[in-house]
Design a protein around this motif. Structure first.
Motif, PDB file in Angstrom:
ATOM      1  N   UNK A   1       0.863  -1.261  -0.068  1.00 44.94           N
ATOM      2  CA  UNK A   1       0.008   0.028  -0.012  1.00 44.94           C
ATOM      3  C   UNK A   1       0.846   1.426  -0.008  1.00 44.94           C
ATOM      4  N   UNK A   2       2.000   1.043   0.479  1.00 47.49           N
ATOM      5  CA  UNK A   2       2.874   2.364   0.530  1.00 47.49           C
ATOM      6  C   UNK A   2       2.884   3.317   1.815  1.00 47.49           C
ATOM      7  N   UNK A   3       1.848   3.122   2.531  1.00 49.43           N
ATOM      8  CA  UNK A   3       1.907   3.609   3.777  1.00 49.43           C
ATOM      9  C   UNK A   3       1.070   3.030   4.613  1.00 49.43           C
ATOM     10  N   UNK A   4       1.209   2.838   6.035  1.00 55.07           N
ATOM     11  CA  UNK A   4       0.534   2.081   7.006  1.00 55.07           C
ATOM     12  C   UNK A   4       0.152   2.849   8.203  1.00 55.07           C
ATOM     13  N   UNK A   5      -0.938   2.712   8.883  1.00 55.12           N
ATOM     14  CA  UNK A   5      -1.479   3.476  10.028  1.00 55.12           C
ATOM     15  C   UNK A   5      -1.154   2.439  11.230  1.00 55.12           C
ATOM     16  N   UNK A   6      -0.252   2.959  12.038  1.00 56.78           N
ATOM     17  CA  UNK A   6       0.235   1.912  12.994  1.00 56.78           C
ATOM     18  C   UNK A   6      -1.036   1.856  14.158  1.00 56.78           C
ATOM     19  N   UNK A   7      -1.835   2.762  14.103  1.00 57.30           N
ATOM     20  CA  UNK A   7      -2.843   2.848  14.972  1.00 57.30           C
ATOM     21  C   UNK A   7      -4.125   2.184  14.089  1.00 57.30           C
ATOM     22  N   UNK A   8      -3.979   1.639  13.414  1.00 59.96           N
ATOM     23  CA  UNK A   8      -5.198   0.882  12.501  1.00 59.96           C
ATOM     24  C   UNK A   8      -5.328  -0.591  12.957  1.00 59.96           C
ATOM     25  N   UNK A   9      -6.429  -1.113  12.462  1.00 52.39           N
ATOM     26  CA  UNK A   9      -6.975  -2.434  13.056  1.00 52.39           C
ATOM     27  C   UNK A   9      -5.886  -3.470  12.852  1.00 52.39           C
ATOM     28  N   UNK A  10      -5.212  -3.667  11.640  1.00 51.38           N
ATOM     29  CA  UNK A  10      -4.341  -4.748  11.138  1.00 51.38           C
ATOM     30  C   UNK A  10      -3.061  -4.657  11.989  1.00 51.38           C
ATOM     31  N   UNK A  11      -2.558  -3.365  12.120  1.00 50.46           N
ATOM     32  CA  UNK A  11      -1.246  -3.275  12.722  1.00 50.46           C
ATOM     33  C   UNK A  11      -1.641  -3.459  14.173  1.00 50.46           C
ATOM     34  N   UNK A  12      -2.483  -2.987  14.802  1.00 49.59           N
ATOM     35  CA  UNK A  12      -2.922  -3.095  16.104  1.00 49.59           C
ATOM     36  C   UNK A  12      -3.114  -4.409  16.553  1.00 49.59           C
ATOM     37  N   UNK A  13      -3.510  -5.339  15.666  1.00 47.79           N
ATOM     38  CA  UNK A  13      -3.911  -6.668  15.929  1.00 47.79           C
ATOM     39  C   UNK A  13      -2.504  -7.369  16.156  1.00 47.79           C
ATOM     40  N   UNK A  14      -1.488  -6.884  15.521  1.00 49.10           N
ATOM     41  CA  UNK A  14      -0.095  -7.925  15.988  1.00 49.10           C
ATOM     42  C   UNK A  14       0.465  -7.182  16.879  1.00 49.10           C
ATOM     43  N   UNK A  15       0.414  -5.760  16.844  1.00 48.31           N
ATOM     44  CA  UNK A  15       1.336  -4.814  17.633  1.00 48.31           C
ATOM     45  C   UNK A  15       2.776  -4.943  17.665  1.00 48.31           C
ATOM     46  N   UNK A  16       3.382  -5.250  16.431  1.00 48.94           N
ATOM     47  CA  UNK A  16       4.553  -5.357  16.053  1.00 48.94           C
ATOM     48  C   UNK A  16       5.575  -4.199  16.058  1.00 48.94           C
ATOM     49  N   UNK A  17       4.849  -3.147  15.845  1.00 53.58           N
ATOM     50  CA  UNK A  17       5.797  -1.776  15.722  1.00 53.58           C
ATOM     51  C   UNK A  17       6.279  -1.554  17.125  1.00 53.58           C
ATOM     52  N   UNK A  18       5.977  -1.899  18.328  1.00 51.70           N
ATOM     53  CA  UNK A  18       6.449  -1.593  19.542  1.00 51.70           C
ATOM     54  C   UNK A  18       7.819  -2.273  19.603  1.00 51.70           C
ATOM     55  N   UNK A  19       8.002  -3.166  18.861  1.00 51.83           N
ATOM     56  CA  UNK A  19       9.284  -3.997  18.891  1.00 51.83           C
ATOM     57  C   UNK A  19      10.144  -3.778  17.574  1.00 51.83           C
ATOM     58  N   UNK A  20       9.702  -2.839  17.015  1.00 52.71           N
ATOM     59  CA  UNK A  20      10.603  -2.384  15.946  1.00 52.71           C
ATOM     60  C   UNK A  20      10.798  -0.933  15.630  1.00 52.71           C
ATOM     61  N   UNK A  21       9.921  -0.084  14.988  1.00 54.12           N
ATOM     62  CA  UNK A  21       9.975   1.493  14.799  1.00 54.12           C
ATOM     63  C   UNK A  21       9.980   2.086  16.011  1.00 54.12           C
ATOM     64  N   UNK A  22       9.232   1.993  17.258  1.00 51.66           N
ATOM     65  CA  UNK A  22       9.165   2.470  18.261  1.00 51.66           C
ATOM     66  C   UNK A  22      10.542   2.035  19.091  1.00 51.66           C
ATOM     67  N   UNK A  23      11.030   1.122  19.032  1.00 51.82           N
ATOM     68  CA  UNK A  23      12.549   0.900  19.429  1.00 51.82           C
ATOM     69  C   UNK A  23      13.531   1.549  18.884  1.00 51.82           C
ATOM     70  N   UNK A  24      13.487   1.609  17.645  1.00 52.38           N
ATOM     71  CA  UNK A  24      14.225   2.341  16.831  1.00 52.38           C
ATOM     72  C   UNK A  24      14.448   3.758  17.087  1.00 52.38           C
ATOM     73  N   UNK A  25      13.207   4.412  17.356  1.00 46.97           N
ATOM     74  CA  UNK A  25      12.860   5.837  17.903  1.00 46.97           C
ATOM     75  C   UNK A  25      13.683   6.113  19.241  1.00 46.97           C
ATOM     76  N   UNK A  26      13.381   4.993  20.183  1.00 44.01           N
ATOM     77  CA  UNK A  26      13.877   5.327  21.416  1.00 44.01           C
ATOM     78  C   UNK A  26      15.426   5.136  21.596  1.00 44.01           C
ATOM     79  N   UNK A  27      15.889   4.464  20.657  1.00 37.14           N
ATOM     80  CA  UNK A  27      17.439   4.265  20.742  1.00 37.14           C
ATOM     81  C   UNK A  27      18.000   5.677  20.201  1.00 37.14           C
ATOM     82  N   UNK A  28      19.567   6.054  20.469  1.00 38.84           N
ATOM     83  CA  UNK A  28      19.997   7.100  20.411  1.00 38.84           C
ATOM     84  C   UNK A  28      21.285   6.885  19.643  1.00 38.84           C
ATOM     85  N   UNK A  29      21.583   5.618  18.958  1.00 38.73           N
ATOM     86  CA  UNK A  29      22.706   5.593  17.941  1.00 38.73           C
ATOM     87  C   UNK A  29      22.431   6.463  16.863  1.00 38.73           C
TER      88      UNK A  29
END
Length: 276
Positions: free
Chosen positions: A44-72
């Motif tokens: 699709x090119x763009x995804x809503x992390x608060x949308x139903x499908x993404x929320x069903x797995x919640x995998x962004x918490x272990x991915x992009x959100x970790x990357x943003x919490x990192x300081x490297x």
């Protein structure tokens, strides 16, 4: 394994894949010559992390959100590319590979996208309407062969299927062999999920038999030992990676491993040449 993008947007595999895509394209852009960038399974090119499908797995918490919490600082380019599609301070939207690639385009470069699923292709056209990307709705493997060699002297083909079909790996292997015969100097990036090491080793053996000289494999195993029957990580096969990319890869991989390691696990993120 069925790996539809919308359910897994922004997970650890996306962070690694997109960080490496940015580094790879920028390494190629150290030369002025035009690039053709082709995404065979664009989604699709763009995804809503608060949308139903993404929320069903919640995998962004272990991915992009970790990357943003990192300081490297080695992850700064990746974070900036994600932030570019969001309101300042938010990480609600996640760009798929088409949006990452579009951000990297220079005036002389070309972006060709393909998505076979009609609904996803329709969404992709809307998401890419502010770019110069060409959007196709064709069989990914037919398009891959049809588009190489690229009209520009250099190019990158990104192959990122959902692995819905049982013959997906066989089709990738056969198409890569045919494409390499037509376009031996081209750069190809193939994404794959990791579930069980023995099954993956069999596929690597078949790919090794193709005899492609410059064939890099990057593997991200999330856990210190395999977790039976579940997703254990992901990797990339990269044909003809540029020298500047491979030289800069070790510290980037270590930064990604450290940022994405699940609690209680060190994880493993390595790059090796696939050769006889």
């Amino acid at each position: 394994m069925n790996y539809r993008h919308s359910f897994h947007a922004g997970n650890s595999a996306d962070v690694v894949k997109h960080s490496l895509l940015i580094a790879l394209v920028r390494a190629l852009q150290q030369k002025e010559g035009a690039l053709t960038l082709i995404d065979t399974h664009a989604g699709c090119g763009l995804y809503d992390l608060h949308g139903d499908q993404a929320q069903r797995t919640g995998e962004s918490t272990q991915g992009v959100l970790r990357a943003f919490a990192d300081t490297n600082p080695l992850l700064d380019d990746y974070r900036a590319a994600v932030q570019a599609v969001n309101v300042e301070g938010e990480q609600r939207l996640y760009p798929g590979s088409p949006r990452f690639l579009a951000q990297l385009l220079r005036p002389q470069d070309v972006l060709i996208l393909n998505e076979k699923h009609p609904e996803d292709a329709y969404a992709l056209r809307g998401v890419m309407r502010d770019t110069q990307a060409a959007v196709h709705e064709r069989d990914a493997y037919e398009l891959w062969l049809a588009m190489v060699p690229t009209r520009t002297s250099r190019g990158v083909v990104v192959v990122d299927p959902p692995y819905e079909q049982t013959d997906e790996r066989a089709r990738i292997t056969a198409t890569l062999a045919a494409a390499h015969r037509k376009w031996a100097h081209g750069v190809t990036v193939i994404w794959y999920p990791l579930k069980e090491r023995p099954t993956h080793a069999q596929w690597k053996h078949k790919l090794r038999r193709l005899g492609i000289p410059k064939f890099l494999t990057v593997e991200h195993w999330l856990y210190d030992s395999d977790q039976p029957g579940i997703y254990n990580g992901a990797g990339l096969f990269i044909v003809n990676p540029p020298y500047a990319f491979t030289q800069a890869l070790p510290p980037l991989l270590e930064a990604l491993r450290a940022a994405l390691a699940p609690e209680g696990h060190r994880g493993e993120l390595t790059a090796d040449w696939l050769s006889d």
